[in-house]
Design an enzyme around this catalytic site. Structure first.
Site, mmCIF file in Angstrom:
data_model
loop_
_atom_site.group_PDB
_atom_site.id
_atom_site.type_symbol
_atom_site.label_atom_id
_atom_site.label_comp_id
_atom_site.label_asym_id
_atom_site.label_seq_id
_atom_site.Cartn_x
_atom_site.Cartn_y
_atom_site.Cartn_z
ATOM 1 N N ASP A 187 42.889 32.944 0.840
ATOM 2 C CA ASP A 187 42.730 33.922 -0.240
ATOM 3 C C ASP A 187 43.038 33.246 -1.564
ATOM 4 O OD1 ASP A 187 45.484 33.686 0.232
ATOM 5 O OD2 ASP A 187 45.898 35.790 -0.224
ATOM 6 N N GLY B 38 49.209 30.338 -1.947
ATOM 7 C CA GLY B 38 49.396 30.886 -3.282
ATOM 8 C C GLY B 38 49.661 29.843 -4.340
ATOM 9 N N GLU C 100 45.957 29.075 6.198
ATOM 10 C CA GLU C 100 46.106 30.450 6.668
ATOM 11 C C GLU C 100 45.650 30.697 8.106
ATOM 12 O OE1 GLU C 100 46.437 30.499 2.315
ATOM 13 O OE2 GLU C 100 45.051 29.544 3.706
ATOM 14 N N GLY D 83 52.662 32.182 -0.740
ATOM 15 C CA GLY D 83 53.330 33.458 -0.920
ATOM 16 C C GLY D 83 54.516 33.593 0.022
#
Length: 359
Positions: free
Chosen positions: A149, A118, A141, A69
């Protein structure tokens, strides 16, 4: 209308195949909210189009499918905003992750080059996942004070043994063979054959096209290391994992301990808890619901802003985590990340935990 150089998502239909090309090569095709909504709209249009038999997603440029992301935008929202922009982005992104897993037509992800964060969410939930000798796949992350995520905790919690725990905590990059063995990919095709594969997907069913180009992947490294990874990462706490790694005596185990001790202590503890809980949840949608709670809580953690500052903005590689040690992160601190969000819940799993798509 934007020309191709300015358009962050290129859409093409050639023969029986529709293509999604993430088109921000200078940013390693990092995802923006606009890109997520564009991809979702394309999937909506193609789902009931009888002319489209296959959907293929790839990245523009030579460096990778997608590096994740747009973390700078999330950093700025966490530092200066109220978090609503990031929460809205994640809401749409996680819905898209679930949709790719349930898509009724073959969804072919070309996981060439860098595929992180992402990018994993856009590809590794698909039905046909292709890696190459250039693939570098990771959920990094914890290094920026965040928690995996986009369904990453679902995927990694289901990897063999404790390989997923190792990858989630360390953020380590893996190549094609390890992605295959961890269940993050299905097929190996040399990068030089990707153009020919795309040509064949335009005229042939996916299995026939793949059969022309699929090869045996080169040897991976995780399988050889699995005995110590399983022995150390099966512990119930991050502290005990680090203790086991230090006591093991092997070079790789010691280096892994050093890697973990450089990560955000809070992110490590929440990641381990998220993985263990994900193993007990029955569906991707339930895990995405959990990840949404964790991500929204993580946006308020000082470690996210500090981690992005140290790793991406200032690049001094010297984050000052708060709390600074594993011992200072309490069970209550961890539990806070999993607290219900009330009327702001993602709600992908629907009542009783069943996926919305199945109801």
């Amino acid at each position: 209308m934007n020309n191709d150089a300015e358009d962050p998502v290129l859409l093409r239909t050639t023969g029986r195949a529709a293509r999604i090309i993430l088109n921000r090569p200078r940013a390693l095709n990092a995802l923006t909210h606009e890109m997520v909504t564009r991809v979702d709209a394309a999937l909506t249009g193609w789902e009931h189009d009888p002319a489209v038999q296959t959907v293929v997603i790839s990245g523009a440029g030579e460096r990778g499918l997608c590096a994740g992301g747009d973390i700078r935008a999330i950093h700025d929202d966490a530092r200066d905003g109220d978090g609503t922009a990031s929460a809205a982005f994640w809401r749409d992104e996680y819905h898209l992750n679930a949709r790719t897993a349930r898509y009724p037509k073959p969804y072919v992800a070309l996981m060439d080059g860098i595929v992180m964060g992402g990018g994993v969410g856009l590809s590794a939930h698909g039905g046909v996942r292709v890696v190459t000798e250039r693939s570098r796949i990771a959920m990094p992350e914890t290094g920026i004070g965040f928690i995996p995520d986009v369904g990453g905790t679902y995927l990694l919690s289901r990897a063999p043994g404790e390989l997923g725990t190792h990858l989630a905590l360390t953020g380590a990059q893996i190549g094609a063979a390890d992605a295959l063995s961890c269940g993050l990919a299905d097929h190996y095709v040399p990068s030089a054959a990707l153009d020919a594969l795309l040509d064949d997907l335009a005229t042939l069913p996916v299995p026939e096209a793949l059969a022309r180009h699929e090869q045996q992947a080169p040897q991976g490294v995780l399988t050889e290391q699995r005995s110590w990874i399983d022995a150390c990462c099966s512990a119930d706490s991050v502290e005990e994992i680090v203790e086991r790694l230090c006591a093991h005596g092997g070079t790789e185990a010691k280096e892994t301990a050093e890697t973990l001790l450089a990560k955000s202590p809070t992110a490590l503890k929440v990641t381990l808890a998220a993985l263990r809980r994900a193993r007990r949840l029955g569906s991707l949608e339930e895990v995405l619901d959990q990840e949404y709670r964790v991500s929204c809580a993580g946006l308020k953690s000082p470690d996210l802003v500090e981690g992005v500052r140290a790793q991406i903005i200032d690049k001094d590689r010297n984050p000052r985590w708060s709390p600074a040690t594993l011992a200072e992160v309490t069970d209550a601190d961890v539990e806070h990340f999993f607290a219900p969000l009330g009327d702001r819940e993602l709600g992908l799993a629907g009542p009783g935990g069943a996926p919305e798509a199945a109801r």
